[in-house]
Design a protein around this motif. Structure first.
Motif, PDB file in Angstrom:
ATOM      1  N   PRO A 117      33.260  40.188  39.503  1.00  0.00           N
ATOM      2  CA  PRO A 117      34.099  41.239  38.941  1.00  0.00           C
ATOM      3  C   PRO A 117      35.566  40.773  38.905  1.00  0.00           C
ATOM      4  CG  PRO A 117      32.575  42.146  40.549  1.00  0.00           C
ATOM      5  CD  PRO A 117      32.455  40.657  40.633  1.00  0.00           C
ATOM      6  N   ASN A 118      36.187  40.919  37.774  1.00  0.00           N
ATOM      7  CA  ASN A 118      37.602  40.570  37.589  1.00  0.00           C
ATOM      8  C   ASN A 118      37.912  39.083  37.764  1.00  0.00           C
ATOM      9  OD1 ASN A 118      38.333  43.334  37.127  1.00  0.00           O
ATOM     10  ND2 ASN A 118      38.161  43.640  39.347  1.00  0.00           N
ATOM     11  N   LEU A 119      36.930  38.231  37.598  1.00  0.00           N
ATOM     12  CA  LEU A 119      37.154  36.797  37.780  1.00  0.00           C
ATOM     13  C   LEU A 119      38.196  36.261  36.788  1.00  0.00           C
ATOM     14  CD1 LEU A 119      36.375  34.250  39.349  1.00  0.00           C
ATOM     15  CD2 LEU A 119      34.518  33.891  37.716  1.00  0.00           C
ATOM     16  N   THR A 120      38.212  36.795  35.599  1.00  0.00           N
ATOM     17  CA  THR A 120      39.192  36.320  34.609  1.00  0.00           C
ATOM     18  C   THR A 120      40.620  36.673  35.016  1.00  0.00           C
ATOM     19  OG1 THR A 120      38.896  38.328  33.300  1.00  0.00           O
ATOM     20  CG2 THR A 120      37.564  36.401  32.684  1.00  0.00           C
ATOM     21  N   LYS A 121      40.781  37.644  35.891  1.00  0.00           N
ATOM     22  CA  LYS A 121      42.114  38.026  36.380  1.00  0.00           C
ATOM     23  C   LYS A 121      42.494  37.256  37.648  1.00  0.00           C
ATOM     24  CE  LYS A 121      41.741  42.641  34.440  1.00  0.00           C
ATOM     25  NZ  LYS A 121      41.564  44.061  34.718  1.00  0.00           N
ATOM     26  N   MET A 122      41.636  36.303  38.038  1.00  0.00           N
ATOM     27  CA  MET A 122      41.897  35.497  39.239  1.00  0.00           C
ATOM     28  C   MET A 122      41.925  34.014  38.852  1.00  0.00           C
ATOM     29  SD  MET A 122      39.517  37.424  42.091  1.00  0.00           S
ATOM     30  CE  MET A 122      38.016  37.597  41.122  1.00  0.00           C
ATOM     31  N   PRO A 123      42.977  33.570  38.170  1.00  0.00           N
ATOM     32  CA  PRO A 123      43.014  32.186  37.690  1.00  0.00           C
ATOM     33  C   PRO A 123      43.057  31.147  38.820  1.00  0.00           C
ATOM     34  CG  PRO A 123      45.133  33.251  37.362  1.00  0.00           C
ATOM     35  CD  PRO A 123      44.185  34.319  37.829  1.00  0.00           C
ATOM     36  N   ASP A 124      43.409  31.575  40.010  1.00  0.00           N
ATOM     37  CA  ASP A 124      43.480  30.647  41.132  1.00  0.00           C
ATOM     38  C   ASP A 124      42.124  30.452  41.828  1.00  0.00           C
ATOM     39  OD1 ASP A 124      43.647  33.332  41.915  1.00  0.00           O
ATOM     40  OD2 ASP A 124      44.651  32.821  43.804  1.00  0.00           O
ATOM     41  N   VAL A 125      41.097  31.150  41.370  1.00  0.00           N
ATOM     42  CA  VAL A 125      39.754  31.014  41.947  1.00  0.00           C
ATOM     43  C   VAL A 125      38.959  30.059  41.063  1.00  0.00           C
ATOM     44  CG1 VAL A 125      37.619  32.212  42.550  1.00  0.00           C
ATOM     45  CG2 VAL A 125      39.828  33.306  42.983  1.00  0.00           C
TER      46      VAL A 125
END
Length: 179
Positions: A117-125
């Motif tokens: 969930p929300n991976l696209t909003k976590m560019p550092d992951v």
């Protein structure tokens, strides 16, 4: 026999507490079971991609699966997000991926993080960096072997070496067509 000393031909055993002490058991898990190669499954249980099995080795739960390229893979059965157990069933089959029941982080059969969930909003992951943590794994004679050690001992020296010591050569056991 009235003497409390043992005859020279008898070897003294450990005190009874050595077999029941939780501290000694924990040391055995860490120093023995988490450092050696262990046979954990029949390869036939993991015959097709997506088939999986979970096993306990030492103090860890291990997830073993067959990848799309037909290779055998093993991972710590722990989601990289919050540490929840990824697969709660002992055996099963997934189509393409494993999904954590806690926050739905999803990993492909190669252990790569493919969705969250929300991976696209976590560019550092990073999808590879936050993939499942691999465990050393080998497939031999129709069995799956794992070793939890960060730097596992040589499979050839430890496992195949023991076969040579007992049988004289590896070919002797391979001729049995065990798998």
């Amino acid at each position: 026999m009235t003497s409390t000393s043992l005859p020279d031909s008898l070897i003294a055993t450990l005190p009874g507490s050595s077999y029941t002490d939780p501290g000694i058991f924990a040391q055995e898990q860490e120093r023995i079971f988490e450092t050696m190669w262990f046979c954990v499954a029949r390869a036939s249980e993991l015959a097709k991609p997506g088939a999986f099995r979970t096993v306990d080795v030492g103090r860890e739960s291990i997830l073993i699966t067959r990848a799309r390229d037909n290779s055998i893979r093993a991972y710590f059965n722990v989601c990289r997000h919050r540490g929840a157990k990824l697969c709660t069933e002992e055996t099963g089959e997934v189509k393409r991926a494993f999904q954590c029941p806690y926050h739905a982080w999803t990993y492909d059969l190669n252990g790569k993080l493919v969705a969250a969930p929300n991976l696209t909003k976590m560019p550092d992951v990073g999808r590879t960096e936050y993939g499942l943590t691999s465990v050393a794994v080998r497939e031999w004679l129709g069995y799956v072997w794992v070793c939890l050690a960060e730097n596992p001992p040589s499979f050839e020296e430890d496992v195949l070496g023991a076969v040579v010591e007992r049988l004289g050569d590896v070919a002797s056991i391979e001729r049995y067509d065990v798998d």
